[in-house]
Design a protein around this motif. Structure first.
Motif, PDB file in Angstrom:
ATOM      1  N   ILE A 153       0.870  -1.169   0.000  1.00  0.00           N
ATOM      2  CA  ILE A 153       0.000   0.000   0.000  1.00  0.00           C
ATOM      3  C   ILE A 153       0.909   1.222   0.000  1.00  0.00           C
ATOM      4  N   LEU A 154       0.761   2.064  -1.013  1.00  0.00           N
ATOM      5  CA  LEU A 154       1.571   3.279  -1.130  1.00  0.00           C
ATOM      6  C   LEU A 154       0.628   4.470  -1.143  1.00  0.00           C
ATOM      7  N   ALA A 155       0.792   5.364  -0.159  1.00  0.00           N
ATOM      8  CA  ALA A 155      -0.168   6.459  -0.043  1.00  0.00           C
ATOM      9  C   ALA A 155       0.478   7.695   0.551  1.00  0.00           C
ATOM     10  N   PRO A 156       0.036   8.889   0.120  1.00  0.00           N
ATOM     11  CA  PRO A 156       0.444  10.115   0.790  1.00  0.00           C
ATOM     12  C   PRO A 156      -0.192  10.165   2.184  1.00  0.00           C
ATOM     13  N   MET A 157       0.622  10.481   3.186  1.00  0.00           N
ATOM     14  CA  MET A 157       0.129  10.592   4.553  1.00  0.00           C
ATOM     15  C   MET A 157       0.924  11.689   5.235  1.00  0.00           C
ATOM     16  N   ALA A 158       0.246  12.529   6.035  1.00  0.00           N
ATOM     17  CA  ALA A 158       0.899  13.724   6.550  1.00  0.00           C
ATOM     18  C   ALA A 158       1.446  14.473   5.320  1.00  0.00           C
ATOM     19  N   THR A 159       2.739  14.736   5.238  1.00  0.00           N
ATOM     20  CA  THR A 159       3.326  15.340   4.026  1.00  0.00           C
ATOM     21  C   THR A 159       4.410  14.430   3.462  1.00  0.00           C
ATOM     22  N   GLY A 160       4.190  13.119   3.565  1.00  0.00           N
ATOM     23  CA  GLY A 160       5.142  12.147   3.042  1.00  0.00           C
ATOM     24  C   GLY A 160       4.422  11.036   2.307  1.00  0.00           C
ATOM     25  N   LEU A 161       5.172   9.995   1.951  1.00  0.00           N
ATOM     26  CA  LEU A 161       4.630   8.831   1.255  1.00  0.00           C
ATOM     27  C   LEU A 161       4.931   7.593   2.087  1.00  0.00           C
ATOM     28  N   ILE A 162       3.886   6.927   2.576  1.00  0.00           N
ATOM     29  CA  ILE A 162       4.070   5.727   3.379  1.00  0.00           C
ATOM     30  C   ILE A 162       3.968   4.499   2.471  1.00  0.00           C
ATOM     31  N   ALA A 163       4.903   3.573   2.615  1.00  0.00           N
ATOM     32  CA  ALA A 163       4.911   2.326   1.851  1.00  0.00           C
ATOM     33  C   ALA A 163       4.754   1.175   2.829  1.00  0.00           C
ATOM     34  N   LEU A 164       3.564   0.569   2.858  1.00  0.00           N
ATOM     35  CA  LEU A 164       3.246  -0.512   3.789  1.00  0.00           C
ATOM     36  C   LEU A 164       3.279  -1.847   3.072  1.00  0.00           C
ATOM     37  N   ARG A 165       3.856  -2.851   3.712  1.00  0.00           N
ATOM     38  CA  ARG A 165       3.799  -4.219   3.211  1.00  0.00           C
ATOM     39  C   ARG A 165       2.797  -5.005   4.051  1.00  0.00           C
ATOM     40  N   VAL A 166       1.957  -5.772   3.370  1.00  0.00           N
ATOM     41  CA  VAL A 166       0.929  -6.560   4.032  1.00  0.00           C
ATOM     42  C   VAL A 166       1.490  -7.957   4.284  1.00  0.00           C
ATOM     43  N   ALA A 167       1.519  -8.371   5.555  1.00  0.00           N
ATOM     44  CA  ALA A 167       2.207  -9.606   5.935  1.00  0.00           C
ATOM     45  C   ALA A 167       1.508 -10.852   5.420  1.00  0.00           C
ATOM     46  N   ARG A 168       0.190 -10.860   5.466  1.00  0.00           N
ATOM     47  CA  ARG A 168      -0.570 -12.015   4.987  1.00  0.00           C
ATOM     48  C   ARG A 168      -1.901 -11.520   4.447  1.00  0.00           C
ATOM     49  N   ASP A 169      -2.696 -12.418   3.872  1.00  0.00           N
ATOM     50  CA  ASP A 169      -3.977 -11.998   3.316  1.00  0.00           C
ATOM     51  C   ASP A 169      -4.780 -11.236   4.365  1.00  0.00           C
ATOM     52  N   GLY A 170      -5.140  -9.998   4.043  1.00  0.00           N
ATOM     53  CA  GLY A 170      -5.956  -9.201   4.942  1.00  0.00           C
ATOM     54  C   GLY A 170      -5.208  -8.457   6.024  1.00  0.00           C
ATOM     55  N   GLY A 171      -3.891  -8.501   6.047  1.00  0.00           N
ATOM     56  CA  GLY A 171      -3.112  -7.735   7.033  1.00  0.00           C
ATOM     57  C   GLY A 171      -2.499  -8.633   8.082  1.00  0.00           C
ATOM     58  N   PRO A 172      -1.722  -8.052   9.019  1.00  0.00           N
ATOM     59  CA  PRO A 172      -1.446  -6.631   9.246  1.00  0.00           C
ATOM     60  C   PRO A 172      -0.510  -6.038   8.186  1.00  0.00           C
ATOM     61  N   ALA A 173      -0.306  -4.715   8.300  1.00  0.00           N
ATOM     62  CA  ALA A 173       0.548  -4.009   7.351  1.00  0.00           C
ATOM     63  C   ALA A 173       1.474  -3.072   8.113  1.00  0.00           C
ATOM     64  N   GLU A 174       2.702  -2.948   7.596  1.00  0.00           N
ATOM     65  CA  GLU A 174       3.684  -2.099   8.283  1.00  0.00           C
ATOM     66  C   GLU A 174       4.717  -1.614   7.275  1.00  0.00           C
ATOM     67  N   GLY A 175       5.245  -0.421   7.514  1.00  0.00           N
ATOM     68  CA  GLY A 175       6.291   0.086   6.637  1.00  0.00           C
ATOM     69  C   GLY A 175       6.725   1.476   7.017  1.00  0.00           C
ATOM     70  N   ARG A 176       7.710   1.980   6.280  1.00  0.00           N
ATOM     71  CA  ARG A 176       8.296   3.289   6.546  1.00  0.00           C
ATOM     72  C   ARG A 176       7.913   4.283   5.456  1.00  0.00           C
ATOM     73  N   PHE A 177       8.154   5.543   5.769  1.00  0.00           N
ATOM     74  CA  PHE A 177       7.956   6.618   4.803  1.00  0.00           C
ATOM     75  C   PHE A 177       9.139   6.674   3.841  1.00  0.00           C
ATOM     76  N   LEU A 178       8.861   7.077   2.617  1.00  0.00           N
ATOM     77  CA  LEU A 178       9.923   7.389   1.675  1.00  0.00           C
ATOM     78  C   LEU A 178      10.534   8.736   2.052  1.00  0.00           C
ATOM     79  N   ALA A 179      11.688   9.026   1.507  1.00  0.00           N
ATOM     80  CA  ALA A 179      12.398  10.262   1.867  1.00  0.00           C
ATOM     81  C   ALA A 179      11.747  11.510   1.303  1.00  0.00           C
TER      82      ALA A 179
END
Length: 340
Positions: A213-239
């Motif tokens: 999942i790649l989305a603008p959040m706050a004033t950055g871009l968050i890139a989340l990876r989904v661990a298994r079908d339906g979540g959970p999801a976690e990731g860091r912001f791009l620079a």
């Protein structure tokens, strides 16, 4: 003789083709479009078809700039604007607020590259807008792999027509993007072109294992990876910084407003207020961390850049964090801080 847009039925004039070529070269010189398949998409998808007019901010309001203006100088202004590396306002609400836009092409290229698609990926785009980004995705992955959704029929119907005119027919859905598109799920990638205050919980639930999942959040871009079908999801912001029109939604729990707080007169030094890195933290922790505490954290942690922050989504819970999802600096999105 001009080159034909795929399925468009008319030739692009030499000025239009040259303007598009210059834009692509500019993005490439800036370090973008390193994947030749994305470069081919930007080379061949005509942005001018998707933005036949746009609004320029003027004193006291906006001025419409259009391809069909009878004044050739104004038509030239339209063409230069369409193939300038900048965002374009394509729809203004009755209250004068920006409702829909065509994003900055170099930022679109960066996001599409970061999306890390592979042949066969099924993509959901949140925020159809002009349809240009959906066309780029369809060029790369094929129409059947792409679903794009926007809240208003007035937006989706026009985008659908322009996509068809350019030779692309992805699934264009009218609906609340915060709710995803369950009838087309599961997805391997979700990309949003509107800014979030928090990640809608429906999105990870409609993802396959390993999805992004790649989305603008706050004033950055968050890139989340989904661990298994339906979540959970976690990731860091791009620079990179990123500024988008907020997500419009009928779902009050989706957290569509990503605006940061007004910190005037709250004991924060001017140099911090002028620093993009501090403004990002304020926006990310809005409603959770008082501005003065945010400043002390930012100063203590030596002015952290965006990529040190991340987000975790587990079911109905989600939180933003600095350096580690386990803390010590963790904020519940849309709620009180867990620790600071």
């Amino acid at each position: 003789m001009g080159t034909l847009h795929p399925g468009h039925g008319r030739a692009a004039g030499p000025e239009t083709a040259a303007a598009r070529s210059r834009l692509v070269r500019m993005i490439a010189l800036g370090g973008g479009l390193t994947d030749p398949r994305w470069r081919a998409a930007f080379d061949e998808v005509p942005r001018d078809v998707f933005v036949p007019s746009f609004y320029e901010a003027m004193a006291g309001g906006y001025e419409l700039v259009a391809a069909d203006d009878p004044d050739p100088r104004r038509r030239g202004r339209w063409l230069r604007g369409v193939y300038r590396d900048g965002p374009l306002a394509t729809r203004i609400g009755e209250d004068g607020a920006l409702v829909s836009s065509s994003s900055q092409p170099s930022l679109m290229a960066l996001m599409l590259d970061a999306l890390d698609v592979e042949d066969g990926c099924r993509v959901l785009e949140i925020g159809t807008g002009s349809g240009y980004n959906a066309a780029l995705l369809s060029h790369r992955l094929g129409d059947r792999a792409v679903t794009t959704i926007d809240l208003e029929e007035e937006i989706t119907s026009v985008a659908r027509e322009r996509l068809a005119a350019a030779g692309y027919r992805p699934a264009v859905v009218t609906g609340d993007g915060a709710l995803g598109c369950p009838r087309r799920a599961p997805f391997d990638r979700i990309i949003a072109t509107c800014s979030l205050g928090s990640v809608p919980v429906a999105w990870p639930r409609q993802c396959a294992a390993g999805a992004m999942i790649l989305a603008p959040m706050a004033t950055g871009l968050i890139a989340l990876r989904v661990a298994r079908d339906g979540g959970p999801a976690e990731g860091r912001f791009l620079a990179t910084p990123a500024f988008f029109v907020p997500l419009r939604t009928t779902d009050a729990s989706a957290g569509g407003d990503a605006a940061g707080p007004d910190v005037t007169g709250q004991g924060v030094p001017r140099h911090a207020l002028a620093d993009d890195r501090f403004r990002f933290l304020l926006s990310l922790a809005a409603g959770s961390l008082p501005p003065r505490e945010a400043y002390e954290l930012w100063r203590r942690e030596r002015r952290p850049t965006r990529e040190r922050y991340g987000v975790t989504v587990e079911g109905d819970r989600q939180w933003a964090w600095l350096d580690s999802p386990e803390g010590p600096y963790v904020w519940q999105t849309g709620g009180a801080p867990d620790g600071a």
